[in-house]
Design a protein around this motif. Structure first.
Motif: not given
Lengths: 349, 434, 536
Positions: B286, B290, B306, C81, C109-111
């Motif tokens: 992860k 990122d 992020i 968010f 993305v980011n999940r």
């Protein structure tokens, strides 16, 4: 009260304020330690004139919007070439300033051409000028190392007696060394005033000032200040950026010739590598930013920066006799100031 | 099967992709030619070149690999590895002061340098977060600045504010650290990693090639049963490379050339391989994803939730720690610490090396680092001799390699800036290969 | 069957620095409903959405009043968010996609789906867990299948057609677990007609699955094609909520635009019949490549002594016209000034031909913010006409005294409120900055003045002053003025004729007193289609 202090601070600029305070502090220390002030004043004035024009070279570059000219070594190389060719051709009679005037004249075409080519390059990389400039400067200096060996110079004072190529340091005793420093020089209470050197520096400042008030100079300034505004006023921004770089390179070439005559030597090979950084730091200390600069910033900045280094040297040596504290101080101050300016550039737009 | 290959050739290896490959790898291709010419003209014995090259590669590669993660995170080439190197040198000086040598001494260097490098990395990263868009020049100037502070501490604070009494480290008058410190005296650190285990290079290579071939065959059979059969050509190419290595190694070993006796420091090599593996494994986590997201588009990363600044900090901290370790590996091989000089050029040389390998400001891989180090150091070894033989002047070769170092960085930065202004959104990928 | 309301916004009010931009807005979206939000630029649509998504700009300016309910529960949304966690998704107008990532990577993305590994367990860090590509791919596949997209999930986004990118954005939103409400911000603006039809079909499909849809647009036809209910905002107020069956394009147009206008230009300069009048500018087939405001071929005559208004919605190309004439963006076609051919793409030439330009981007293009008022006023004329120069021996230098006298005169004439002609323009208020821009243009002594968005970002009192000034210049000096503005009211209050631009072309030309619905239809680009003719 706190507010007025703050607005005042903002007006002068934090770096200038800190450096001024530091300068005053070292001066006080020098008084306490009973340093020879005649010597210090002579030294400050000499180095002020010596570094001044190199710092001045930053002004047109910043004004035209290309940022501080980290590629100053390009101009320096042109100036060195001028100086070398003048000696090689033996244009060193007294009327010609022992080679000083020919050195400048010969360096001009090199500087104009180099500045033009480099300016065109910079127009293709808008927004990343500083980093590319630094490494362009480094590359040119390292490339010219080969040049100093290969170029067909013959003058016995300049080439190695055995082996190939030019010497690392070339003494200018028999040519234009100290011509400006000694021109009309006089002493006040034992402090040496290098009149010619100072006149030449202030004369250069004056010429640049006159230029900045002409139509072309104004166009150059607007191009850097707000390129969109300039375009909407019918000004060719790219052309002015090139002009700014040509001017900066030419001034740098003149600057190194003045520097060498004051120093008494021409220094070749890796020596010009880091030339740009003290000059950049000086104008930033003087109050310039990477986007705005005035001639006064160069004058004030060089005075403060060189002033500190000169005065701090004997003070430091008294405190810690070993090692070159002044040199370390220069590194810290110079790079801290450039870093500070970088944090003010903002998100790269 | 043959049809498959034909199709694949058509799909992936058309003239246009070959042309693109040539353009993309023009820098390494050019310098492969330059290096070969240099090797030819230097007329140096092969054993000398191979031996020196091997020593230089194992010495420098770790530092170069430390550059990769910041590139992935979009921070560009981290000129700040100089600061990491300073952390490494602080640690070496401390260990020298305690007088601990050998492998324990080496490990102590690593242990001490890590927290220092973390702190330095954090400070550098904070600065770079304040100068977004100008990270590279900021890290470069930060390196110069840190060098000033480093000198100030070691020259003026040691012996005054920092009470150290040690004749080996401190100058005769009791203030300031000496200019050069012999690492083999008073607790020997020299070769403390390299000499743990050394085996003949070509035996190791031959063994590695055999193992790799076996692994590949096994892998192919396992994958074949699965749905996605991997590209035959890629397998074929890899197998060919392995075979070539095997054949060359055997040829060298059976010959009487002194080259066959060249020895490889096994532990150092394994440490370097470990970093290569780390660089590719991190991308499968992860955190790695990122890092990639932040590197590709900070804005999207931010609105996706992020923590951009924190992620960039992690990238720089990792890089700085690796730089510190890399410098320690470097110094144990060199054997003499030039207190005020050993670190100064490492960023320039490491960055020049990775660029020679074909990396750019926005893309860097393990493979590029390895190829780059080989090319850069070949150039370093042969250019003085070649310069002498061609121009009758060894200096010219030396100047040429300095010019290459600076020039390749200048050109890479210029090209990157040019693409940024021209291409707008057309960014290049940032993936570590394999 | 009564469906539950997914989203209810009640009595929403919001002020920026004392300036009310939303007044008592209420809105409700049921599960499975497609609700259109309609309004001109600046009507308050984006502020309302900023509130819904908890954007920082709302909270940093003092928050808002009123309540937001999701599934009948009051929620407090403090950040985008939070909105995401609550199941509110947004499909952006400009795509939030990373070109070098695969479709799966973009959707996730980011999940990202991760599985713990040895190291992540040791450090107890979620960030060190391994990516589960297989699970992510299958999720992405599912989302794409929902939308009926056959494309492979491991394709890179770079190089895909724009229509696909839109769908990937939607796929990302529906992949988020528990999505209840999906907001589309002008989703069809960048799509071709075929793509737009596909999109609307997909949106209807989503609604059928029980997701509430909020659809922001200004394309009236689309609204009627897709939406169940329509809410219309104007000037921060809720004008009406209509059911689709009970309304028509014409009514919507009227509701969107209609408001009381005050016509300041009472002389009626265009009563003389336009044909006999002298032409100041003739534009033939002008195309301007201005990003986001492209002009795609227009023909237009501007008569001497008139104030011509150019209106239209943002992004349609109205801004491009003046910028094209000034040579600031690449343009093709023909422009005649007083019958003389103007060389295009030459700013200096345009300025010399007697055209002056007050840019829509006041702070970016219009001013040197760190220079004095007098310098700003004089400098363009100095460059273009060599005025304000004085000869000293060999050198021509800027004539400081001349510049100052001229500036002081204009400061008096235009009533620029400042501490003196040497004040920096950065320190002036928006209205006074605009006056400095006009003063700079006037110093060029132009025949034609191009003014773009003259009142943008200026408070109401100053707006009136600027408009009065333009009118005065027109009446007293007979100056031809082309004024481009997003604010129709403003155009109608001082212009003689108003050209409405839609999709880079002229939709029609109207007199200021024409009916609201005519303006509304033209702005929405429906006029020609509906009435089959050009205005006037």
């Amino acid at each position: 009260m706190a507010d007025t202090v703050r607005t005042y601070t903002r007006k002068i600029g934090l770096p200038r304020l800190i450096i001024s305070a530091l300068f005053i502090a070292v001066c006080i220390a020098a008084v306490i330690m009973k340093q020879d002030f005649r010597l210090l004043v002579s030294d400050v004035l000499r180095r002020f004139g010596m570094f001044g024009i190199l710092a001045l070279a930053m002004i047109p570059a910043i004004q035209s919007g290309t940022g501080p000219n980290f590629a100053l070594p390009i101009g320096v190389i042109c100036g060195l070439l001028g100086g070398l060719i003048a000696i090689e051709l033996k244009l060193t009679s007294a009327i010609l300033g022992y080679g000083f005037i020919p050195a400048i004249l010969i360096s001009l075409p090199f500087a104009i051409l180099a500045g033009y080519i480099y300016g065109r390059l910079l127009n293709k990389i808008k927004g990343s000028e500083m980093l590319v400039a630094t490494y362009t400067g480094f590359s040119i200096v390292s490339f010219m190392q080969i040049g100093w060996v290969m170029l067909p110079f013959k003058h016995p004072e300049m080439i190695w007696p055995i082996g190939k190529g030019l010497r690392v340091t070339i003494a200018l005793d028999s040519t234009y060394g100290k011509v400006l420093n000694n021109l009309w020089a006089f002493k006040i209470k034992g402090a040496n005033i290098p009149t010619g050197l100072l006149l030449f520096f202030f004369g250069s400042c004056f010429l640049l000032w006159v230029f900045s008030r002409s139509k072309t100079g104004i166009a150059l300034n607007i191009s850097g200040d707000n390129p969109k505004f300039a375009a909407a006023s019918g000004i060719d921004v790219d052309k002015n950026r090139i002009l700014g770089m040509v001017l900066s390179t030419v001034i740098a070439a003149v600057g190194i010739i003045v520097y060498s005559q004051s120093y008494g030597y021409i220094q070749l090979y890796m020596d010009p590598l880091y030339m740009a950084f003290p000059a950049v730091a000086a104008v930033l200390i003087g109050g310039a930013s990477t986007k705005k600069a005035k001639i006064s910033h160069a004058i004030i900045g060089v005075f403060l920066f060189q002033g500190i280094l000169v005065v701090a040297l004997p003070v430091a040596n008294d405190m810690i006799p070993e090692g070159n504290l002044s040199e370390v101080l220069r590194m810290i101050v110079q790079n801290a100031i450039i870093l500070y300016a970088l944090t003010k550039v903002g998100g790269g737009d | 099967m043959l049809n498959n290959i034909k199709q694949e050739v058509k799909k992936y290896y058309s003239p246009s992709t070959i042309k693109r490959f040539m353009v993309d790898s023009s820098v390494p291709l050019l310098f492969i030619v330059v290096c070969l010419l240099g090797v030819y003209y230097s007329k140096l014995p092969a054993v000398f070149i191979v031996d020196t090259l091997l020593e230089r590669i194992t010495r420098n590669l770790f530092l170069v690999l430390a550059l990769i993660i910041p590139v992935i995170a979009g921070l560009g080439l981290n000129f700040g590895i100089v600061i990491g190197a300073m952390a490494g040198q602080f640690a070496i000086l401390m260990v020298k002061h305690f007088g601990i040598g050998g492998f324990p001494g080496f490990m102590l260097c690593i242990a001490i340098s890590t927290p220092i490098a973390m702190l330095f990395g954090l400070m550098t990263a904070r600065l770079m977060n304040k100068t977004k868009g100008q990270e590279m020049i900021s890290s470069m100037i930060a390196g110069f600045f840190a060098n000033g502070v480093y000198q100030f501490i070691l020259l003026f604070l040691v012996g005054t504010l920092i009470p150290i009494k040690n004749d080996i480290l401190v100058l005769a008058n009791g203030v300031g650290v000496r200019n050069t410190i012999d690492l083999s005296r008073n607790g020997n650190l020299t070769y403390s990693l390299d000499n743990l285990l050394k085996l003949p290079l070509f035996q190791v290579l031959a063994a590695a090639a055999v193992i790799a071939l076996l692994a590949m065959v096994a892998d192919y059979h396992i994958k074949k049963r699965g749905k996605k059969a991997s590209s035959i050509i890629q397998y074929g190419f890899k197998a060919l490379v392995c075979l070539a290595v095997l054949v060359t190694s055997i040829a060298v070993l059976t010959s009487k050339s002194p080259v066959r006796n060249v020895k490889l420091p096994i532990v150092t090599t394994m440490v370097i391989a470990g970093l290569c593996i780390f660089n590719s494994i991190i991308l499968k986590t992860k955190l790695g994803q990122d890092l990639r997201t932040v590197g590709q588009d900070m804005h999207i990363a931010k609105i996706s939730g992020i923590n951009v600044d924190r992620t960039r900090e992690i990238a720089i901290i990792i890089s700085t720690i690796f730089a510190a370790w890399g410098q320690i590996i470097f110094m144990q091989n060199i054997g003499t610490l030039a207190t005020y000089g050993s670190h100064v050029q490492i960023a320039t040389f490491s960055i020049a090396a990775i660029l020679l390998g074909g990396a750019s400001v926005s893309r860097a891989t393990n493979g590029q680092a390895i190829l780059g180090v080989i090319l850069f150091h070949t150039l370093f070894i042969v250019s003085p001799k070649a310069g002498n033989n061609i121009f009758g002047e060894a200096q010219i070769g030396e100047f040429f390699r300095a010019f290459v170092a600076y020039g390749v960085i200048g050109v890479a930065l210029g090209l990157h800036a040019w693409r940024k202004t021209m291409g707008g959104r057309k960014k290049k990928t940032t993936v570590v290969s394999e | 069957m009564k469906k539950e309301a997914v989203l209810q916004m009640k009595n929403i009010e919001k002020a920026y620095y004392g300036n009310k931009v939303l007044k008592n807005i209420s809105l409700s979206v049921k599960a499975g409903e497609i609700h259109a939000l309609l309004g001109e630029n600046g009507a308050g649509k984006s502020t309302l959405m900023n509130i819904l998504f908890g954007m920082p700009v709302i909270h940093s300016t003092g928050g808002f009043s009123g309540e937001v309910r999701l599934n009948d529960e009051i929620v407090e949304i403090k950040s985008p968010f939070d909105a995401m966690k609550l199941g509110i998704g947004m499909v952006h107008q400009e795509f939030m996609l990373i070109p070098d990532f695969t479709i799966t990577e973009n959707i996730k993305v980011n999940r990202e789906t991760t599985t713990p590994n040895f190291i992540s367990r040791t450090f107890k860090s979620k960030r060190l867990e391994t990516l589960d590509h297989r699970a992510m791919d299958s999720d992405a596949r599912k989302a794409l299948d929902t939308l009926g997209m056959g494309i492979d999930e491991w394709t890179k986004v770079a190089g895909l057609p724009i229509g696909y990118m839109q769908f990937i954005e939607i796929a990302r939103e529906i992949d988020k677990s528990g999505i209840k409400l999906l907001v589309f911000d002008e989703p069809t603006a960048v799509l071709t007609e075929g793509e737009a039809d596909n999109l609307i079909a997909a949106i209807k499909g989503l609604a059928a699955k029980g997701i509430g849809i909020l659809f922001i647009t200004h394309r009236l036809e689309e609204v009627l094609q897709a939406a169940d209910n329509i809410t219309i905002l104007r000037d921060g107020e809720l004008v009406a909520t209509r059911k689709k069956k009970e309304t028509s394009v014409i009514e919507l147009a009227e509701l969107m635009v209609g408001r009381k206008i005050q016509i300041l230009n009472k002389s009626g300069a265009n009563n003389g019949g336009t044909d006999q009048r002298e032409k100041a500018i003739e534009i033939k087939n002008l195309e301007v490549k201005m990003p986001g405001e492209a002009v795609k071929g227009i023909d237009l005559d501007v008569y001497k002594g008139e104030i011509l208004g150019i209106g239209g919605l943002a992004g349609q190309g109205k801004i491009g016209i003046a910028n094209g004439i000034m040579g600031l963006y690449e343009s093709t076609g023909e422009v005649l000034i007083n019958g003389q051919n103007l060389v295009l793409n030459d700013t200096k030439g345009s300025l010399r031909a007697g055209i002056a330009f007050v840019s829509e981007d006041r702070r970016g293009v219009g001013l040197l913010l760190d220079a004095s008022i007098e310098y700003n006023i004089a400098v363009t004329t100095l460059q273009v006409k060599n005025k304000f120069l004085k000869r000293y021996g060999f050198f021509k230098q800027i004539d400081g005294r001349g510049v100052r006298q001229h500036a002081q005169q204009l400061i008096k004439d235009l009533d620029i409120r400042c501490s003196g002609s040497q004040q920096l323009t950065r320190q002036l208020s928006g209205g006074n900055q605009q006056k400095v821009c006009i003063a700079r243009a006037l110093t060029l002594e132009p025949n034609v003045l191009l003014v773009s968005e003259p009142t943008r970002g200026i408070d109401i009192g100053a707006k009136k002053l600027v408009l009065d000034l333009l009118l005065k210049l027109n009446k007293e000096l007979g100056m031809t003025i082309i004024m481009t503005s997003s604010e129709l009211v403003e155009l109608r209050s001082i212009c003689d004729r108003i050209v409405i631009i839609s999709d880079g072309g002229i939709e029609g030309i109207l007199p200021p007193e024409a009916e609201d619905r005519e303006f509304g239809l033209m702005m929405a680009g429906e006029y020609k289609k509906l009435l089959g003719k050009e205005g006037m």
